[in-house]
Design a protein around this motif. Structure first.
Motif, short mmCIF file in Angstrom:
data_model
loop_
_atom_site.label_atom_id
_atom_site.label_comp_id
_atom_site.label_asym_id
_atom_site.label_seq_id
_atom_site.Cartn_x
_atom_site.Cartn_y
_atom_site.Cartn_z
N LEU A 108 26.79 -13.00 -67.77
CA LEU A 108 25.38 -12.81 -67.29
C LEU A 108 24.62 -13.79 -66.73
CD1 LEU A 108 24.15 -10.71 -70.42
CD2 LEU A 108 25.02 -9.89 -68.44
N LYS A 109 25.01 -14.81 -67.03
CA LYS A 109 24.52 -16.25 -66.36
C LYS A 109 25.37 -17.33 -66.26
CE LYS A 109 21.80 -17.26 -70.76
NZ LYS A 109 20.30 -17.28 -71.23
N ASP A 110 25.39 -18.34 -65.35
CA ASP A 110 26.04 -19.44 -65.14
C ASP A 110 26.36 -20.22 -66.51
OD1 ASP A 110 26.37 -18.37 -62.76
OD2 ASP A 110 25.25 -20.27 -61.82
N TYR A 111 27.40 -20.47 -66.83
CA TYR A 111 27.69 -21.26 -68.07
C TYR A 111 28.71 -22.56 -67.82
CZ TYR A 111 29.09 -23.09 -72.64
OH TYR A 111 29.36 -23.99 -73.64
N PRO A 112 28.53 -23.96 -67.85
CA PRO A 112 27.23 -24.27 -68.29
C PRO A 112 26.17 -24.06 -67.15
CG PRO A 112 28.89 -25.80 -68.75
CD PRO A 112 29.61 -24.72 -67.86
N SER A 113 25.14 -24.39 -67.61
CA SER A 113 23.89 -24.39 -66.53
C SER A 113 24.22 -25.46 -65.40
CB SER A 113 22.47 -24.49 -67.11
OG SER A 113 21.50 -24.66 -66.14
N PRO A 114 23.90 -24.95 -64.20
CA PRO A 114 24.20 -25.84 -63.05
C PRO A 114 23.57 -27.17 -63.30
CG PRO A 114 23.92 -23.88 -62.24
CD PRO A 114 23.43 -23.72 -63.81
N MET A 171 27.73 -16.15 -63.03
CA MET A 171 27.22 -14.91 -63.27
C MET A 171 27.99 -13.79 -62.38
SD MET A 171 23.40 -13.31 -62.73
CE MET A 171 23.39 -13.49 -60.98
N GLY A 172 28.26 -12.76 -63.15
CA GLY A 172 29.20 -11.68 -62.45
C GLY A 172 30.63 -11.72 -62.67
N GLU A 173 31.15 -12.95 -63.12
CA GLU A 173 32.68 -13.07 -63.39
C GLU A 173 32.97 -12.14 -64.47
OE1 GLU A 173 35.84 -16.73 -63.55
OE2 GLU A 173 33.69 -17.01 -63.50
N LYS A 174 34.11 -11.45 -64.41
CA LYS A 174 34.82 -10.78 -65.27
C LYS A 174 35.90 -11.37 -66.31
CE LYS A 174 34.26 -5.97 -63.41
NZ LYS A 174 34.61 -4.77 -63.27
N LEU A 190 29.92 0.87 -68.27
CA LEU A 190 28.90 0.95 -69.25
C LEU A 190 28.60 -0.55 -69.77
CD1 LEU A 190 26.86 2.39 -71.44
CD2 LEU A 190 28.90 2.86 -72.53
N PHE A 191 27.49 -1.25 -69.60
CA PHE A 191 27.23 -2.48 -70.01
C PHE A 191 26.26 -2.55 -71.25
CE2 PHE A 191 28.70 -2.70 -65.64
CZ PHE A 191 28.84 -4.19 -65.41
N GLU A 192 26.76 -3.11 -72.21
CA GLU A 192 26.25 -3.18 -73.70
C GLU A 192 25.00 -4.11 -73.47
OE1 GLU A 192 28.06 -2.69 -77.86
OE2 GLU A 192 27.99 -4.60 -77.23
N GLY A 193 23.89 -3.60 -73.64
CA GLY A 193 22.66 -4.72 -74.08
C GLY A 193 21.98 -5.28 -72.72
N VAL A 194 22.31 -4.81 -71.71
CA VAL A 194 21.93 -5.49 -70.57
C VAL A 194 20.42 -4.85 -70.13
CG1 VAL A 194 22.18 -5.73 -68.21
CG2 VAL A 194 24.11 -5.88 -69.51
N GLU A 195 19.74 -6.06 -70.04
CA GLU A 195 17.98 -5.49 -69.48
C GLU A 195 18.12 -5.22 -68.32
OE1 GLU A 195 15.81 -5.33 -71.74
OE2 GLU A 195 16.60 -6.21 -73.32
N ARG A 196 16.69 -4.46 -67.87
CA ARG A 196 16.56 -3.85 -66.37
C ARG A 196 16.57 -5.13 -65.39
NH1 ARG A 196 12.56 -0.06 -64.75
NH2 ARG A 196 11.66 -0.63 -62.47
N GLN A 197 16.10 -6.13 -65.73
CA GLN A 197 16.30 -7.49 -64.73
C GLN A 197 17.52 -7.66 -64.28
OE1 GLN A 197 13.28 -10.48 -65.52
NE2 GLN A 197 13.93 -11.70 -63.69
N GLU A 242 19.87 -8.05 -61.03
CA GLU A 242 20.58 -9.14 -60.38
C GLU A 242 22.08 -9.05 -60.46
OE1 GLU A 242 19.69 -12.53 -63.48
OE2 GLU A 242 17.65 -12.10 -63.08
N LEU A 243 22.57 -8.17 -61.23
CA LEU A 243 23.91 -8.06 -61.17
C LEU A 243 24.36 -7.02 -59.86
CD1 LEU A 243 24.98 -7.43 -64.93
CD2 LEU A 243 25.85 -9.36 -63.47
N LEU A 244 23.54 -6.05 -59.86
CA LEU A 244 23.79 -5.13 -58.85
C LEU A 244 23.53 -5.73 -57.26
CD1 LEU A 244 22.40 -1.88 -60.23
CD2 LEU A 244 24.87 -2.15 -59.32
#
Length: 272
Positions: A31-37, A46-49, A86-93, A97-99
């Motif tokens: 959901l977000k880069d890890y670690p932070s840039p 983000m977006g990597e499976k 089906l994404f578990e626990g993903v908020e609207r915002q 970002e993912l789409l």
């Protein structure tokens, strides 16, 4: 999760051990880069499976689907994905970002489960903008976006809207991030969603339904026709024409459509 089955962990003394392990088939999305840039070069973006190897409290051990490298990532940085959409626990915002990531096209979609209330779903679709549709659930556990059309399960709903827009901004095309999963040379993975086409019974000659001739050029499979013929014989050899007329009055087991009179296509734009 509604009518969708999930695996449950065992109980007893082995419960702690089983809860710390993941399945090779479990997929999570970053959901977000890890670690932070700002800290260092990200290991996962983000977006990597990722394939879930083990769940160990706050830290999950994962393997990149693309590079096959294993490492740990905080569970707050990933979301589990079922059925590919089906994404578990993903908020609207975060869904927007993912789409919006490269690789998603018009019609790319995901179904997200509310992080605040289990069993509450929304459909997010990429079009000119990202559109959101609240998925409602009836007392009998059937689902709908527009009340004129209900579905027995989420899979039936997704399959239908892959075939027809039916009031949505567009027909669904591919699951979010589907284009970012590289093909495997060892064992090609099955597509996350089967884009099936509905079988149009109106175009079938009614006489074909009771014919058991396996050699005939029949669009209906021999097994289905044989089952229908057996049912008619056990039901007292009723008149086939009368039986077919009565069967047309019955509602579909997977889709129930309410007459459109007085009901337009309803566009639900939820806020959660």
């Amino acid at each position: 999760m509604g009518n969708i089955m999930r695996g449950s962990s065992s109980t007893g003394k082995d419960n702690t051990e089983s809860s710390s392990k993941g399945s090779e088939d479990d997929i999570v999305v970053v959901l977000k880069d890890y670690p932070s840039p700002e800290i260092s070069e990200p290991i996962y973006r983000m977006g990597e499976k990722l394939r879930l190897i083990a769940q160990e409290a706050y830290w999950w051990r994962v393997r990149s689907v693309q590079t096959q490298k294993e490492n740990y990532i905080p569970n707050s940085h990933v979301a589990k994905v079922y059925h590919g959409w089906l994404f578990e626990g993903v908020e609207r915002q975060k869904a927007e970002e993912l789409l919006s990531l490269p690789g998603n096209r018009v019609g790319s979609f995901l179904v997200r489960e509310s992080s605040r209330e289990r069993g509450q779903y929304s459909l997010s679709v990429k079009h000119r903008i990202i559109k959101h549709y609240r998925i409602f659930r009836l007392d009998n556990s059937w689902y709908y976006i527009s009340p004129r059309l209900t579905f027995q399960c989420l899979e039936d709903m997704i399959n239908h809207y892959c075939d027809f827009a039916d009031g949505l901004c567009c027909a669904l095309s591919t699951p979010c991030l589907a284009g970012m999963t590289p093909p495997s040379d060892a064992s090609p993975a099955a597509p996350p969603v089967v884009m099936r086409r509905n079988f149009d019974w109106k175009k079938i000659d009614s006489r074909q339904l009771v014919s058991t001739d396996s050699c005939s050029d029949n669009m209906v499979s021999y097994g289905v026709r044989n089952s229908i013929a057996a049912y008619l014989s056990f039901s007292g050899n009723q008149d086939p024409a009368r039986t077919r007329a009565e069967s047309r009055k019955k509602k579909s087991k997977s889709v129930y459509a309410i007459p459109e009179s007085g009901l337009g296509n309803i566009d639900y734009d939820d806020n959660f």
